[in-house]
Scaffold this active site. Structure first.
Site, mmCIF file in Angstrom:
data_model
loop_
_atom_site.group_PDB
_atom_site.id
_atom_site.type_symbol
_atom_site.label_atom_id
_atom_site.label_comp_id
_atom_site.label_asym_id
_atom_site.label_seq_id
_atom_site.Cartn_x
_atom_site.Cartn_y
_atom_site.Cartn_z
ATOM 1 N N ASP A 90 -14.019 5.424 2.039
ATOM 2 C CA ASP A 90 -13.073 5.475 3.099
ATOM 3 C C ASP A 90 -12.291 6.883 3.075
ATOM 4 O O ASP A 90 -11.657 7.033 4.306
ATOM 5 C CB ASP A 90 -12.085 4.301 2.546
ATOM 6 C CG ASP A 90 -11.271 4.082 3.686
ATOM 7 O OD1 ASP A 90 -11.305 4.021 4.865
ATOM 8 O OD2 ASP A 90 -9.854 4.107 3.291
ATOM 9 N N ASP A 91 -12.296 7.493 1.990
ATOM 10 C CA ASP A 91 -11.471 8.594 1.826
ATOM 11 C C ASP A 91 -12.003 9.760 2.948
ATOM 12 O O ASP A 91 -11.364 10.852 3.489
ATOM 13 C CB ASP A 91 -11.272 9.165 0.733
ATOM 14 C CG ASP A 91 -10.642 8.305 -0.222
ATOM 15 O OD1 ASP A 91 -9.648 7.669 0.025
ATOM 16 O OD2 ASP A 91 -11.271 7.788 -1.510
ATOM 17 N N ASN A 97 -0.424 11.903 1.156
ATOM 18 C CA ASN A 97 0.205 10.865 0.665
ATOM 19 C C ASN A 97 0.367 10.879 -0.781
ATOM 20 O O ASN A 97 -0.378 11.764 -1.601
ATOM 21 C CB ASN A 97 -0.824 9.366 0.839
ATOM 22 C CG ASN A 97 -0.958 9.263 2.263
ATOM 23 O OD1 ASN A 97 0.031 9.197 2.918
ATOM 24 N ND2 ASN A 97 -2.240 8.805 2.458
ATOM 25 N N LYS A 142 -5.928 -2.144 -1.286
ATOM 26 C CA LYS A 142 -6.889 -2.041 0.122
ATOM 27 C C LYS A 142 -7.462 -3.509 0.207
ATOM 28 O O LYS A 142 -7.613 -3.927 1.396
ATOM 29 C CB LYS A 142 -8.005 -0.922 -0.373
ATOM 30 C CG LYS A 142 -7.443 0.323 -0.408
ATOM 31 C CD LYS A 142 -7.951 1.145 0.688
ATOM 32 C CE LYS A 142 -7.332 2.237 1.252
ATOM 33 N NZ LYS A 142 -7.961 3.639 1.656
ATOM 34 N N ARG A 149 -9.053 10.537 -8.272
ATOM 35 C CA ARG A 149 -7.972 11.237 -7.473
ATOM 36 C C ARG A 149 -7.299 10.299 -6.679
ATOM 37 O O ARG A 149 -7.539 9.427 -5.725
ATOM 38 C CB ARG A 149 -8.680 12.164 -6.557
ATOM 39 C CG ARG A 149 -7.948 13.103 -5.593
ATOM 40 C CD ARG A 149 -8.133 12.992 -4.286
ATOM 41 N NE ARG A 149 -7.503 11.368 -3.890
ATOM 42 C CZ ARG A 149 -7.684 10.827 -2.925
ATOM 43 N NH1 ARG A 149 -8.860 11.474 -1.975
ATOM 44 N NH2 ARG A 149 -7.077 9.545 -2.357
ATOM 45 N N GLU A 209 -13.501 4.456 -3.236
ATOM 46 C CA GLU A 209 -12.088 4.813 -3.139
ATOM 47 C C GLU A 209 -11.798 5.650 -4.153
ATOM 48 O O GLU A 209 -11.765 5.227 -5.458
ATOM 49 C CB GLU A 209 -11.527 3.531 -3.000
ATOM 50 C CG GLU A 209 -10.029 3.449 -2.567
ATOM 51 C CD GLU A 209 -9.889 4.090 -1.195
ATOM 52 O OE1 GLU A 209 -10.773 3.344 -0.378
ATOM 53 O OE2 GLU A 209 -8.951 4.429 -0.768
ATOM 54 N N ASP A 210 -11.104 6.733 -3.687
ATOM 55 C CA ASP A 210 -10.170 7.647 -4.515
ATOM 56 C C ASP A 210 -11.016 8.200 -5.779
ATOM 57 O O ASP A 210 -10.417 8.170 -6.750
ATOM 58 C CB ASP A 210 -8.973 7.061 -5.139
ATOM 59 C CG ASP A 210 -7.990 7.123 -3.909
ATOM 60 O OD1 ASP A 210 -8.298 7.594 -2.804
ATOM 61 O OD2 ASP A 210 -6.635 6.665 -4.142
ATOM 62 N N TYR A 223 0.950 -1.165 -0.087
ATOM 63 C CA TYR A 223 0.095 -0.012 0.045
ATOM 64 C C TYR A 223 1.065 1.259 0.046
ATOM 65 O O TYR A 223 1.905 1.417 -0.520
ATOM 66 C CB TYR A 223 -1.240 -0.146 1.167
ATOM 67 C CG TYR A 223 -2.277 0.718 0.695
ATOM 68 C CD1 TYR A 223 -3.221 0.505 -0.491
ATOM 69 C CD2 TYR A 223 -2.498 1.919 1.273
ATOM 70 C CE1 TYR A 223 -4.005 1.159 -0.804
ATOM 71 C CE2 TYR A 223 -3.573 2.679 0.881
ATOM 72 C CZ TYR A 223 -4.276 2.352 -0.327
ATOM 73 O OH TYR A 223 -5.145 3.305 -0.657
HETATM 74 P P1 NAD Z 1 -9.209 16.308 -2.140
HETATM 75 O O1 NAD Z 1 -8.916 16.255 -3.641
HETATM 76 O O2 NAD Z 1 -10.643 15.909 -1.921
HETATM 77 O O3 NAD Z 1 -8.886 17.426 -1.424
HETATM 78 C C1 NAD Z 1 -7.695 18.205 -1.323
HETATM 79 C C2 NAD Z 1 -7.914 19.729 -0.774
HETATM 80 O O4 NAD Z 1 -6.560 20.390 -0.760
HETATM 81 C C3 NAD Z 1 -8.763 20.713 -1.515
HETATM 82 O O5 NAD Z 1 -9.528 21.398 -0.685
HETATM 83 C C4 NAD Z 1 -8.070 21.551 -2.196
HETATM 84 O O6 NAD Z 1 -8.392 23.063 -2.296
HETATM 85 C C5 NAD Z 1 -6.683 21.564 -1.126
HETATM 86 N N1 NAD Z 1 -5.577 22.045 -1.572
HETATM 87 C C6 NAD Z 1 -4.840 21.699 -2.841
HETATM 88 N N2 NAD Z 1 -3.607 22.358 -2.506
HETATM 89 C C7 NAD Z 1 -3.588 23.149 -1.770
HETATM 90 C C8 NAD Z 1 -2.694 24.037 -1.425
HETATM 91 N N3 NAD Z 1 -1.463 24.463 -1.793
HETATM 92 N N4 NAD Z 1 -2.895 24.768 -0.200
HETATM 93 C C9 NAD Z 1 -4.416 24.535 0.487
HETATM 94 N N5 NAD Z 1 -5.062 23.885 0.149
HETATM 95 C C10 NAD Z 1 -4.972 23.147 -1.046
HETATM 96 O O7 NAD Z 1 -8.378 15.125 -1.769
HETATM 97 P P2 NAD Z 1 -8.472 14.414 -0.366
HETATM 98 O O8 NAD Z 1 -9.167 13.175 -0.510
HETATM 99 O O9 NAD Z 1 -9.237 15.317 0.816
HETATM 100 O O10 NAD Z 1 -7.010 14.049 0.168
HETATM 101 C C11 NAD Z 1 -6.218 15.106 0.376
HETATM 102 C C12 NAD Z 1 -4.703 14.358 0.776
HETATM 103 O O11 NAD Z 1 -5.017 13.756 1.859
HETATM 104 C C13 NAD Z 1 -4.278 13.359 0.024
HETATM 105 O O12 NAD Z 1 -2.797 13.392 -0.508
HETATM 106 C C14 NAD Z 1 -4.493 12.100 0.543
HETATM 107 O O13 NAD Z 1 -3.393 11.106 0.266
HETATM 108 C C15 NAD Z 1 -4.444 12.547 1.839
HETATM 109 N N6 NAD Z 1 -5.059 11.384 2.628
HETATM 110 C C16 NAD Z 1 -4.530 10.808 3.907
HETATM 111 C C17 NAD Z 1 -5.287 9.799 4.599
HETATM 112 C C18 NAD Z 1 -4.180 9.409 5.844
HETATM 113 O O14 NAD Z 1 -3.350 9.804 6.070
HETATM 114 N N7 NAD Z 1 -5.183 8.497 6.416
HETATM 115 C C19 NAD Z 1 -6.371 9.743 4.370
HETATM 116 C C20 NAD Z 1 -7.150 10.311 3.198
HETATM 117 C C21 NAD Z 1 -6.471 10.976 2.438
#
Ligand code: NAD
Length: 554
Positions: A270-271, A410, A176, A158, A247-248, A105
């Site tokens: 899950d996200d 990530n 997953k 995404r 997912e994603d 993963y």
């Molecule tokens: P998403 O696309 O739904 O949201 C991303 C957000 O970030 C949007 O609101 C966007 O406007 C904002 N953004 C982008 N660039 C930015 C910047 N420079 N400054 C401020 N805001 C900015 O994506 P998501 O599903 O919310 O995932 C976001 C990140 O979180 C990914 O990298 C994902 O891998 C990570 N994530 C981690 C975990 C975990 O650690 N368990 C779980 C889920 C997602």
């Protein structure tokens, strides 16, 4: 790992024999077939004469793995093993989970998706494409396993923080589901990874002759919605007990699909929900470390997408449970997106963000927002690498004795800061967790700190197991809240003393089993369960968990 020797399993008449058996990944045991089995199953001469124990097979696999020059090659090796001998693959994975989870993963799976068409060997899971509209049920009829209980589906828009990878997102559902089996013992034949190939907006993929998906722009609007509807209907028609994990998906579809389906099917995202639960668990554990109770904290999110909003929802649920009025609970969460602080005067906010818009003048700079709001926690879910710079972490450390710095994006390359940076810039006082793993850090004063990984794998396998065991009709937010509390309760004082907000990964099967019990109890008490409540729920859940042990055929 030692397991009791199972009794011989009866050999059904249509059981594959000879070379066909060696090429059947579900039943193959490789050199572990005993002399009696080789005789009974037409294998004499088809294998080297020596019979190997499972432990020696694991040792050989680990030796082979160690020889691979990089993580992508390690993934390819493990994937090949899964294609040849599924039981051995899961035995290797479960017995070395902390070392191998980053290979199957995140972060390696990110590289896998980026290179998917170039490292492709054989298909795994199902591809349902835009061209299958009108005949999705016929496509699903081709899947060989009759008792699918869990589907993980992505449309690749995404992938982690890497953006639109189209059909190459298949690495995610495959990875997953491997974790569902490894962490919660869902039998592999009950797991189905699906990629919904609706095209891609990624120009590099559209130009790549080795791209595996439809080389066209994404399907949008009503035709897209119809295709997803058809998939949900066809999947539940063929497998009425199935749980679907979304997912994603891209931000907009993720929220829309969850709202559309959560009361119609057994489905979760899950996200949004899994992330909310795992991060809340970390925050609950951190309370014991910082001494600042949740109701007195202020959270500033960088990123207001699926993860951020999902976490805020879960924090809100936990606050309300502690007696904070719902309106005030939302007010503890502040968001900063790509256009600045999420405030009421902005006219560009989606409904999800508007719920959290605060009465505050606009702020365009994240450091300025940290200085103005003095949050107890900053939560990076933006995909914006290095966005928590030195000045940001220093401002957090100036305002609080134990500031929470969660850099969750990530893969590792997108993390808002590294563990070494968070500890270094805060004089070793930051409470840090990340999305992808970081190595332990020795601080300037000689303390060894182990950063926690807020890995969704702590939550979704246990939730899935509990939903499957109780045959819950829906997956509810309450289940994720219960899961978060159970996970936080698994964090020991020793974990906290080492800086960890989560239990070590080698305990994950026990943790998943306990979460499953909590989730199943929610289903039973809320009248959501189609299964009768067993007298001993923990024992029934344990008994249902797949163990990677070869059956004995003779
Ligand atoms: P998403 O696309 O739904 O949201 C991303 C957000 O970030 C949007 O609101 C966007 O406007 C904002 N953004 C982008 N660039 C930015 C910047 N420079 N400054 C401020 N805001 C900015 O994506 P998501 O599903 O919310 O995932 C976001 C990140 O979180 C990914 O990298 C994902 O891998 C990570 N994530 C981690 C975990 C975990 O650690 N368990 C779980 C889920 C997602």
């Amino acid at each position: 790992m030692s397991h009791p020797k199972p009794p011989p399993a009866p050999i059904p008449p249509d059981f594959p024999r000879g070379v066909r058996l060696l090429h059947d990944p579900v039943r193959n045991k490789g050199m572990a077939f005993s002399a009696a089995e080789r005789e009974a199953l037409g294998l004499r001469g088809l294998l080297p004469p020596r019979v190997l124990t499972e432990d020696l097979q694991v040792r050989r696999a680990m030796e082979n793995l160690a020889r691979k020059p990089d993580d992508l090659e390690k993934y390819i090796f493990l994937n090949g093993l899964q294609d040849r001998n599924e039981t051995l693959f899961y035995r290797v994975l479960t017995s070395h989970l902390p070392a191998l989870m980053p290979i199957v993963y995140t972060p390696t799976v990110g590289q896998v998706c980026q290179a998917y068409g170039h490292i492709f060997r054989r298909p795994r899971g199902m591809f349902v494409s835009a061209d299958d509209r009108g005949s999705v049920a016929d496509v699903l009829a081709n899947w060989p396993h009759r008792d699918v209980r869990i589907i993980v589906v992505t449309d690749g828009e995404r992938i982690l923080g890497l953006g639109d990878l189209g059909a190459h997102g298949m690495g995610i559902p495959v990875g997953k589901l491997a974790l569902y089996t490894a962490c919660a013992g869902i039998p592999p034949t009950q797991c189905l990874p699906i990629t919904l190939d609706v095209g891609t907006e990624n120009p590099a993929l559209l130009d790549d002759p080795l791209y595996v998906g439809l080389a066209r722009r994404r399907l949008r609007g009503a035709p897209y919605d119809d295709l997803v509807d058809e998939l949900m209907q066809a999947a539940t028609a063929r497998w009425p007990r199935v749980v679907v994990q979304l997912e994603d998906f891209g931000n907009r579809n993720a929220f829309d699909l969850l709202e559309r389906y959560r009361d119609r099917y057994c489905v979760f995202n899950d996200d949004i929900q899994g992330t909310g639960s795992v991060v809340l668990a970390g925050l609950l554990a951190a309370e014991r470390l910082t001494g600042v109770p949740l109701p007195r904290q202020r959270f500033l999110f960088l990123g207001a997408g699926e993860a951020g909003i999902g976490i805020a929802h879960m924090i809100g649920a936990a606050l309300v449970e502690r007696g904070v009025p719902a309106a005030d609970a939302d007010g503890q969460c502040w968001f900063f997106d790509s256009r600045g602080l999420v405030v009421r005067v902005r006219d560009d906010l989606t409904a999800h963000k508007r719920r959290y818009a605060q009465d505050h003048p606009p702020v365009r700079d994240f450091l300025a927002a940290v200085q103005a709001l003095r949050p107890t926690a900053i939560i990076g879910v933006s995909g914006a690498a290095r966005a928590f710079g030195q000045a940001v972490v220093e401002a957090m450390a100036a305002a609080h004795d134990r500031p929470l710095v969660l850099a969750l994006s990530n893969p590792t390359s997108r993390s808002e800061c590294t563990a070494a940076e968070a500890y270094g810039w805060s004089g070793g006082r930051a409470v840090f967790a990340s999305g992808s793993p970081f190595d332990p850090v020795v601080t300037a004063d000689g303390r060894r700190l182990e950063p926690g990984q807020g890995n969704n794998a702590y939550i979704f396998p246990g939730v899935g197991l509990g939903v499957i065991a109780s045959r819950a009709r829906h997956v509810t937010d309450e289940m994720f809240l219960v899961a978060a509390k159970i996970l936080a309760g698994e964090v020991t004082d020793a974990d906290l003393a080492a800086g960890r907000l989560y239990p070590p990964l080698d305990r994950i099967r026990d943790v998943s089993a306990r979460i499953a019990v909590g989730v199943a109890e929610v289903a039973f008490t809320r009248g959501l369960a189609a299964a009768p409540r067993p007298a001993d729920v923990p024992a029934a859940i344990r008994a249902a968990m797949f163990e990677p042990i070869y059956p004995r055929y003779a």
